[in-house]
Design an enzyme around this catalytic site. Structure first.
Site, PDB file in Angstrom:
ATOM      1  CE1 TYR A  71      -4.281   1.645   0.566  1.00 29.53           C
ATOM      2  CE2 TYR A  71      -2.537   3.482   1.658  1.00 29.53           C
ATOM      3  CZ  TYR A  71      -4.012   3.196   1.154  1.00 29.53           C
ATOM      4  OH  TYR A  71      -4.759   4.281   1.095  1.00 29.53           O
ATOM      5  CG  PHE A 123      -6.927  15.717 -24.980  1.00 35.14           C
ATOM      6  CD1 PHE A 123      -6.919  15.297 -26.320  1.00 35.14           C
ATOM      7  CD2 PHE A 123      -7.314  15.082 -24.058  1.00 35.14           C
ATOM      8  CE1 PHE A 123      -7.478  14.055 -26.570  1.00 35.14           C
ATOM      9  CE2 PHE A 123      -8.072  13.796 -24.244  1.00 35.14           C
ATOM     10  CZ  PHE A 123      -7.958  13.265 -25.514  1.00 35.14           C
ATOM     11  CG  ASP A 124     -11.372  15.271 -25.402  1.00 34.87           C
ATOM     12  OD1 ASP A 124     -10.258  14.974 -24.907  1.00 34.87           O
ATOM     13  OD2 ASP A 124     -12.002  14.463 -26.109  1.00 34.87           O
ATOM     14  CG  ASP A 213      -1.635  17.424 -22.114  1.00 37.17           C
ATOM     15  OD1 ASP A 213      -1.036  16.231 -21.963  1.00 37.17           O
ATOM     16  OD2 ASP A 213      -2.774  17.340 -22.497  1.00 37.17           O
ATOM     17  CB  ALA A 215      -0.450  12.552 -23.744  1.00 41.38           C
ATOM     18  CE  LYS A 256      -3.871   9.136 -24.703  1.00 46.38           C
ATOM     19  NZ  LYS A 256      -4.310  10.429 -24.280  1.00 46.38           N
ATOM     20  CG  HIS A 446     -16.317  13.212 -27.983  1.00 43.10           C
ATOM     21  ND1 HIS A 446     -16.099  14.208 -27.122  1.00 43.10           N
ATOM     22  CD2 HIS A 446     -15.263  12.323 -27.580  1.00 43.10           C
ATOM     23  CE1 HIS A 446     -15.202  14.427 -26.288  1.00 43.10           C
ATOM     24  NE2 HIS A 446     -14.588  13.044 -26.591  1.00 43.10           N
TER      25      HIS A 446
HETATM   26  C1  LIG Z   1      -5.115  11.118 -23.865  1.00 45.84           C
HETATM   27  C2  LIG Z   1      -4.684  12.700 -23.606  1.00 45.84           C
HETATM   28  C3  LIG Z   1      -5.292  13.309 -22.388  1.00 45.84           C
HETATM   29  C4  LIG Z   1      -6.300  12.538 -21.251  1.00 45.84           C
HETATM   30  O1  LIG Z   1      -5.626  11.457 -20.543  1.00 45.84           O
HETATM   31  P1  LIG Z   1      -6.488  10.034 -20.161  1.00 45.84           P
HETATM   32  O2  LIG Z   1      -5.405   9.278 -19.916  1.00 45.84           O
HETATM   33  O3  LIG Z   1      -7.024   9.627 -21.430  1.00 45.84           O
HETATM   34  O4  LIG Z   1      -7.232  10.443 -19.132  1.00 45.84           O
HETATM   35  C5  LIG Z   1      -4.715  14.543 -21.869  1.00 45.84           C
HETATM   36  N1  LIG Z   1      -4.105  15.139 -22.856  1.00 45.84           N
HETATM   37  C6  LIG Z   1      -3.717  14.845 -23.989  1.00 45.84           C
HETATM   38  C7  LIG Z   1      -3.059  15.551 -25.057  1.00 45.84           C
HETATM   39  C8  LIG Z   1      -4.144  13.367 -24.466  1.00 45.84           C
HETATM   40  O5  LIG Z   1      -3.870  12.776 -25.593  1.00 45.84           O
END
Ligand SMILES: *Cc1c(COP(=O)(O)O)cnc(C)c1O
Length: 457
Positions: A71, A123-124, A213, A215, A256, A446
């Protein structure tokens, strides 16, 4: 050798389903014409997303077995922390269960009502988490990104003049600037090191932190190596470290560029911010050494973070994405150029130019792709980013269909099948008559929206 091959061999396979067109039409009608609602057992090639859909390596699977499930203070956490620090170089590391959890924690801890968060293109889920805090997610994409077919190499850049103007007028309302690398919603396009440096200098001038960000940081780093002067001899990891050296922290969806099926992180220099975020993390995600993940996940992510910057992998990754793009382009399909790192984007307004915005060209194309060839893909346009203001729709700049490529999952013949299918679809595209909303939720429409077909097609 001219041919760039997959830098791996296949050890475990998973069968894919084959259905006829009649069955697919029935299935997508039952899904209310929303590809997100189709059970995956009915999808032949799934290009919905590259998120969490990658194949793990033998080393990662071995890590799954050796993961420490304690934990508190699990061995796997320290391995994770070390891998993150070695890549990003920031002081604090917190795991989260995925990227949006990191966004939510950051938004809740740091963003106030009335704030503005400028970025290249949010991102969305990032946009939604900013907006739900009562702040504005301000997209400032560079001017070159507007021309979808030009070959400008860094269309992911932020418009630094516009950023300066925003900071001059609203300095007190901007808690941080967020650069998304690569720019997912903007077509998977990279941000240049030069643009990152200028953005960083502007942020420093105004005393505002710069966050990433991250990813798809490794794909972005590899594009810099390929396209920007002075980087051809540097390794992707060296380039990534340089990128992060210009900022104060990062969020990442590790689904990603960390080869994770689940996972995310938040890494920052600020003691004050990390304390607030850590307290919220404990409240809703878990203890700070696991943050909503199992020890085995942390182990796999730590290994994935090292594998992703392998140059042979990135070379294959970028080559295989552009293989799809080049072939669609040569068929006359309007695709966003240059090709992104993780996906190829079809410009749906131009491809289905007989459809008005109200008929949702991008979404209609995703439905046709499933019906005709069993390929699932994702609209990034009118449905995802359209807004309703005073009962009227405001359409986004672009209405794209994204063919996202899961990491290390499909081979070249899978991609050839997609190319042949799109070619066949293009010959009868005028048959596609469009869709209209039958249900449109307020937040992230979406994922759960429902549609009816306009006319018979
Ligand atoms: C996928 C993504 C996110 C969100 O991440 P999740 O793991 O899907 O919650 C944020 N920013 C970018 C650029 C992404 O591609």
């Amino acid at each position: 050798m001219k041919t760039i091959i997959e830098p791996f061999k296949i050890k475990v396979v998973e069968p894919i389903p084959f259905l006829d067109k009649k069955t697919r039409r029935k299935i997508i009608a039952e899904a209310k014409y929303n590809p997100f609602k189709i059970p995956s057992k009915y999808v032949t090639i799934d290009l919905l997303t590259d998120s969490g859909t990658g194949a793990m390596s033998t080393a990662q699977w071995a890590g799954i077995i050796s993961g420490d499930e304690s934990y508190a203070g699990a061995r796997s956490f320290y391995k994770f922390e070390e891998a993150v620090k070695s890549t990003f170089g920031y002081k604090h590391v917190l795991p989260t269960h995925q990227g949006r959890a990191a966004e939510r924690l950051l938004a809740q801890a740091i963003i106030k009502k009335g704030d503005i968060i400028p970025g290249n293109t949010h991102f969305d889920t990032t946009q939604a988490n900013i907006e739900i805090s009562g702040a504005t997610a301000l997209n400032l994409p560079c001017k070159e990104s507007k021309d979808l077919s030009s070959d400008y190499p860094f269309k992911g850049n932020i418009d630094t003049d516009a950023l300066r103007e925003v900071l001059e007028e609203n300095r007190d309302r901007v808690p941080f600037v967020l650069l998304t690398i690569t720019n997912n919603s903007g077509g998977g396009q990279p941000v240049s090191m030069a643009n990152i440096k200028v953005t960083s200098a502007i942020c420093k001038e105004f005393g505002i932190p710069l966050l990433f960000d991250a990813a798809r940081f490794a794909e972005n780093a590899y594009f810099i190596k390929l396209r920007e002067n002075g980087y051809s001899d540097k390794s992707p990891l060296e380039i990534a470290r340089e990128i992060f050296s210009y900022g104060d922290g990062a969020l990442m969806s590790m689904k990603k560029d960390a080869f994770g099926n689940i996972g995310g992180l938040i890494t920052l220099n600020s003691d004050e911010w990390i304390e607030k975020i850590r307290n919220l993390l404990i409240l809703t995600e878990g203890f700070p050494t696991y943050g909503g993940l199992a020890g085995r996940d942390l182990e796999a992510l730590a290994i994935g973070l090292q594998e992703i910057v392998d140059e042979e992998y990135l070379k294959y990754r970028i080559a295989s994405t552009s293989y799809l793009g080049k072939h669609l382009d040569s068929l006359g399909i309007p695709v966003v150029k240059p090709f992104g790192g993780h996906a190829v984007y079809i410009d749906a307004r131009s491809f289905l130019d007989h459809l008005a915005n109200e008929q949702l060209p991008g979404w209609s194309l995703t439905v046709a792709m499933y019906e005709e060839i069993g390929v699932r893909c994702c609209e990034i346009g009118n449905v995802m980013f359209g807004k309703v203001v005073n009962g009227k729709y405001i359409w986004p700049d672009k209405d794209l269909v994204r063919l996202a490529i899961p990491r290390r999952v499909y081979t070249q013949s899978h991609v050839d099948y997609v190319i042949e299918g799109v070619a066949a679809l293009a010959e009868q595209k005028d048959r596609i008559k469009g869709l209209s909303f039958s249900y449109r939720p307020e937040v992230l429409p979406h994922f759960t929206a429902e549609f009816t077909k306009v006319g018979v097609w």
